[in-house]
Design a protein around this motif. Structure first.
Motif, PDB file in Angstrom:
ATOM      1  N   GLN A  84       0.827  -1.203   0.000  1.00  0.00           N
ATOM      2  CA  GLN A  84       0.000   0.000   0.000  1.00  0.00           C
ATOM      3  C   GLN A  84       0.867   1.261   0.000  1.00  0.00           C
ATOM      4  OE1 GLN A  84      -3.275   0.139  -0.502  1.00  0.00           O
ATOM      5  NE2 GLN A  84      -3.154  -2.073  -0.735  1.00  0.00           N
ATOM      6  N   ARG A  85       1.954   1.248   0.752  1.00  0.00           N
ATOM      7  CA  ARG A  85       2.854   2.403   0.810  1.00  0.00           C
ATOM      8  C   ARG A  85       3.502   2.641  -0.556  1.00  0.00           C
ATOM      9  NH1 ARG A  85       6.077   0.952   4.945  1.00  0.00           N
ATOM     10  NH2 ARG A  85       7.881   0.495   3.670  1.00  0.00           N
ATOM     11  N   LEU A  86       3.887   1.569  -1.221  1.00  0.00           N
ATOM     12  CA  LEU A  86       4.493   1.713  -2.541  1.00  0.00           C
ATOM     13  C   LEU A  86       3.476   2.199  -3.573  1.00  0.00           C
ATOM     14  CD1 LEU A  86       6.682  -1.520  -2.611  1.00  0.00           C
ATOM     15  CD2 LEU A  86       7.472   0.831  -2.374  1.00  0.00           C
ATOM     16  N   ARG A  87       2.229   1.741  -3.455  1.00  0.00           N
ATOM     17  CA  ARG A  87       1.190   2.186  -4.383  1.00  0.00           C
ATOM     18  C   ARG A  87       0.922   3.671  -4.234  1.00  0.00           C
ATOM     19  NH1 ARG A  87      -3.343  -2.587  -3.947  1.00  0.00           N
ATOM     20  NH2 ARG A  87      -2.392  -4.006  -5.424  1.00  0.00           N
ATOM     21  N   LYS A  88       0.904   4.175  -3.004  1.00  0.00           N
ATOM     22  CA  LYS A  88       0.635   5.591  -2.769  1.00  0.00           C
ATOM     23  C   LYS A  88       1.738   6.460  -3.369  1.00  0.00           C
ATOM     24  CE  LYS A  88      -2.126   5.020   1.394  1.00  0.00           C
ATOM     25  NZ  LYS A  88      -2.210   5.159   2.830  1.00  0.00           N
TER      26      LYS A  88
END
Length: 59
Positions: free
Chosen positions: A52-56
């Motif tokens: 999720q952090r990488l997607r953001k």
């Protein structure tokens, strides 16, 4: 004799491999998670926060 009409030269481009399921894949030479013997569902579950952090970061 030039008449001012530009005719682009068509180039032969290498195309990625097209598999039978219709998805286009590029051969990167790296094994996939499944090929490495890693269960994808478990991997996603264990690394959900990181994913999720990488997607953001891409938006």
């Amino acid at each position: 004799m030039k008449n001012g009409t530009f005719i682009p030269v068509t180039r032969v481009q290498s195309r990625p491999d097209v598999k039978s399921d219709g998805k286009v894949r590029f051969d990167t030479g790296k094994p996939t998670l499944t090929q490495q013997g890693i269960d994808v569902d478990t991997f996603i579950h264990d690394n959900h926060a990181l994913i999720q952090r990488l997607r953001k970061g891409t938006h």
